[in-house]
Structures are given as C-alpha cells and as structure tokens.
Write an enzyme that holds these catalytic residues in place. Sequence first.
Site, short mmCIF file in Angstrom:
data_model
loop_
_atom_site.label_atom_id
_atom_site.label_comp_id
_atom_site.label_asym_id
_atom_site.label_seq_id
_atom_site.Cartn_x
_atom_site.Cartn_y
_atom_site.Cartn_z
CG HIS A 37 -8.46 5.00 18.25
ND1 HIS A 37 -7.36 4.13 17.97
CD2 HIS A 37 -8.82 5.59 16.90
CE1 HIS A 37 -7.17 4.36 16.29
NE2 HIS A 37 -7.84 5.17 16.08
CE LYS A 41 -9.47 2.25 13.23
NZ LYS A 41 -9.68 3.35 12.43
CG ASP A 53 -5.52 1.49 19.06
OD1 ASP A 53 -5.25 2.84 18.81
OD2 ASP A 53 -6.68 1.20 19.31
CG HIS A 54 -2.86 5.98 15.43
ND1 HIS A 54 -4.31 5.74 14.89
CD2 HIS A 54 -2.99 7.38 15.50
CE1 HIS A 54 -5.04 6.79 14.96
NE2 HIS A 54 -4.29 7.89 15.41
CE LYS A 82 -14.14 10.90 11.31
NZ LYS A 82 -12.88 10.78 11.34
N GLY A 139 1.05 -1.20 -0.14
CA GLY A 139 -0.07 0.09 0.03
C GLY A 139 0.77 1.11 0.02
N GLY A 198 -0.29 4.74 -1.00
CA GLY A 198 -1.49 5.18 -0.20
C GLY A 198 -1.36 6.20 0.55
CG ASP A 199 -3.98 9.55 2.77
OD1 ASP A 199 -3.53 10.24 1.82
OD2 ASP A 199 -4.71 9.94 3.71
CE LYS A 226 -3.31 9.82 18.86
NZ LYS A 226 -2.84 10.83 17.94
CE LYS A 264 -6.92 15.38 16.04
NZ LYS A 264 -7.58 14.27 15.79
C1 BG6 Z 1 -8.18 6.83 12.85
C2 BG6 Z 1 -9.70 6.86 12.50
O1 BG6 Z 1 -7.95 5.59 13.42
O2 BG6 Z 1 -7.95 7.74 13.73
C3 BG6 Z 1 -9.90 8.33 11.68
O3 BG6 Z 1 -9.85 6.10 11.28
C4 BG6 Z 1 -9.61 9.29 12.85
O4 BG6 Z 1 -11.43 8.62 11.47
C5 BG6 Z 1 -8.15 9.02 13.27
O5 BG6 Z 1 -9.66 10.59 12.31
C6 BG6 Z 1 -7.85 10.17 14.42
O6 BG6 Z 1 -6.47 9.87 14.77
P1 BG6 Z 1 -5.66 11.27 15.43
O7 BG6 Z 1 -4.29 10.58 15.62
O8 BG6 Z 1 -5.50 12.41 14.48
O9 BG6 Z 1 -6.53 11.69 16.61
#
Ligand code: BG6
Length: 499
Positions: free
Chosen positions: A245, A153, A182-183, A346, A12, A15-16, A187, A351
Amino acid sequence: IKQSGAVFFIFGATGDLARRKLFPAIYSLYREGKLSEKFAVIGLARRPRTEVQFHDDLLQSIQEFARYKVDKVDADWQRFAAHFTYMSLDINNIDGFKELSSVATKLEQKFDIAGNRLFYLALAPDLFGSVAHNLRDGGMLETDGWHRLVIEKPFGFDLASAKLLNEEINKVFEEKEIYRIDHYLGKEMVQNIGVVRFANAFFEPLWNNKYIANIQITLSETVGVEERGGYYDHSGALRDMGQNHMLQMVTMMAMEPPSRLHPEDLRDEKVKVLRSLRAYSSKEEVKSHVVRGQYGEGTVRGKSRVAYREEPNVNPVSTTSTYFAAKVFVDNFRWAGVPFYIRTGKNLPVKTTEVVVEFKNIPDNVYLAKKNKLQPNLLVFRVNPMEGIYIKINAKRPGSSDESQSTIIPVAMDFCQSCLVGLNTPEAYELLIYDAACGDSTYFTRWDEVKLAWQFVDQIAEAWAENADDLHIYPAGTWGPQEADELLAKDGFHWWPVN
Ligand code: BG6
C-alpha cells in the site's frame, strides 16, 4: 461483462475477506446494474456447507457490511442469491476440480454465460500454486471465454519467495491474466491522485523539487493485530503495509504522467518510480532513515489494549514491528532532494490515510516582517475514512491591523467528497472486482512492481534481522516512537497533524 457474463469462483468463501468485502462488493455491483443476470458465484472452501447455510452466510455478510440494505423477503434478494452456489473442495484433490468443472458448466448454461471465468483466491499464498495447477489439470481452463486469476496479498514474504510464487503461477497463467490486488489502489482518493495531479493547472507545474519541500504519507490504524497474530507476527508493518500500500501510494504521487490511460502505460510509469527508489547505502543508513516500533499496552480511544507481545498467537519475545516510519528518496530529475516520509502503525490514536504535500516557502517574502508567521502551503489528500482534498494557503486575518499579532493566518480550501456523497462511495473491492471482470488491470500490481517493491523492502528487513536494538516500544494510543518525529526534525520538518 454485462453482455457475455462470467462465473466468479471464490476460493476461501467461508473466510473473513469473502464475508467482509467480496460478497458485499458483488452485491453492490448487482444493485448498480453492473452485473445483469449473467453471472454466477461459486463459493469454495473445505468446510461442508449446505446451500441454505451458504445463503444465510451471504445474507448476514451483506446485511452487516454492504452499502446497500437488503431484506430476506425481497424478491430482489431472492433473485440475487439464486446466482450463488457452494461447493466443498479439497484444494489438493484433482477430482474435486473435475466436479467443479461440471458444476460450472451447468451454471454457465443456466445463466447464459460465455465461458468467462474469474478465479478469486482469498487464500494463503502457499496454496496459489496448487490451485493454479489443479485448475488447469482439472479442465477448468478449457472454456472458450477468458480466464483470470485474482490474488490477494501477501505476494510472498520477500523477493526470493515472491519469485518462486510467481514462477509457479506463471506455469498456468500468463501475466496478463493475473490480477494482483492491492486494495489501496481501489480507493477512490488514491485513484483521484492522478486526476488532481494531471488535470489541474494549479498543481501540475508545481509538482517537482523546485516547489515541493517534502511529501508525507500516513496510514494510521486504531486497531491492533486483532485475531491475525499468527500471520502478522511473521509479517510486521513493513511487509503488511509498506511493501504494497505505502510504496504504491509513493508511485501514484511520484510517477510521470502516462502518455495514455492504458493499464500498461500507467504501470510502466509506476515501475520507473520504484526503480528510482534510492537504496540505503548501509545498515547504519537503514537505522538512521527507518524507525521501527512495537506497541506496548495503552489506551486507544478509551479502550485499553494489551501489549503486542501479549496478543494471541504472538511470540512473547517478538521483535516484529507494528509501526514504521521511513525517509525515502526517488532519485530522478523531478524529485531529486525531496524526502518522502512514510509512516504506518497499529494502535495509533486515529484511523486515517492522508497524503500531505508540503510546498517550499516563497523566497523573500515581504510579509515575513513584523510579527507575521507564514505556514507553508499544503495540499492534502484525505483517502479514508473521510474522503476529500484540501489546500492550506496564507490569507490576511480579517480586520486585523494589530501589529502585535500575525496579520496572516493559514486558511483551508476544502473539497469534502464525503460531505457531498456521504460515506457511501464504492468500496475498493467493488471497483477492483468490476475492473478485473472487465479486463482492466490498471489498478492491479504487475509483477515488476511487486519485484521492485520487495527489493526495496528486503534491504530494510535484512538490516533489521541482524539485531533489534532499535525497536522502540510505544504505548498503544500514541503516535508511535518519538524517533519518528526526530526523523523529520533532523531535516527541519515535522509531521503535519492528521485531520
Ligand atoms: C491490509 C492489512 O492490507 O490493510 C491490514 O493486511 C490493514 O493489516 C488493512 O489493517 C488496512 O486497510 P484499510 O483499507 O482499512 O486502511
């Protein structure tokens, strides 16, 4: 990793995710000296791309998203880019994998790498199974070193599909070779929750239902679904953020101290939390404990936004939720009776990711006489975009003796990590790619965690699937449906404003 090196296979690669996160993360690791010269990256995607085009993509991604700056003429950059190769690959064609195997062997010789291979699947999950099989059948797993599979994910759509996916992958990779990202677990401040809890005499003794009134977790986003309508409309906030998350953050807040800092010890504790999540007793209880919303048109930070149903690739009569708030209980000795309120959405006004611990009031407080107002003590983890921790305590208003007003005010003691180190702390992906390369799975989700999280989420999704009469439309740019405020008000609480 510095000694024996590794080849990273990025599936990938056009990809983004690769562009925004993976390439910049690898570059930062290189700049920090964590990779040495013993590494190679093979970018893989179906689209044909020459080596020059691929290196241009790489440069652009790093210039735009990396925390270290780069210039095309730097010798350093040239040396870094020389580690990157591109190969067009049809994932369903085994011959391509055989060719990949010979490309990889050559790179291993060139960079003196001992056969360690990390396969990063930045792909749709329905491709995970075929990739795993073709890696095996194409001879890609026959080197002497380690082989690890890193997957993104969503891991399934519900428990049943996640099980099938897992079975497919398990035919080729053992659980200990699978690194599910799971990013949020990458953090800095999420990892810091454990340190603050278990390394501080201030907090650890109070971390239970005797002293904590409730815990609030907010993951608010100012973006809408952007260009991801196709994916999102089948997922929604509950699956996109809740299953992973948010429940992961609940586990970090609620788990018992692990006996050692070994990946399995920590993950065992998280699993116990997930097992203790109280199931909702009926569909009516889902309705009264979980609020769902979808954004309508509105304005976010001065920019007008269309309604969710008008977004590209979204069903014009969609009932997918872009917001949810839930009251969750962890039924164990430590947390009996303490609500965890979680919310995400969203097109909200700010943020931020914040976790607020609200402490119970002091019994029989002598200062409550007169006009004094006492606020509860708060401990707040600021996860992003600002990183830090602060506590709110009550203190005497300086110089106050005027009895017509409160002589007590809440004051904040603030540790602003971002102010000290700037916004330049390692990105989640940087920490996670490095951990995966070093074989440290602490901050990756184990299968039993994924399974239990789906089990919890499925009961909500099933109740929602029956009818959508409780889907509330909220104007973009607001804090979601009012019902989410009522969820706390019924218990005598309110959402603490985020900072
Ligand atoms: C992703 C979701 O796992 O996490 C997105 O698929 C979301 O929809 C993003 O925008 C948010 O991540 P962060 O690190 O910007 O809070």
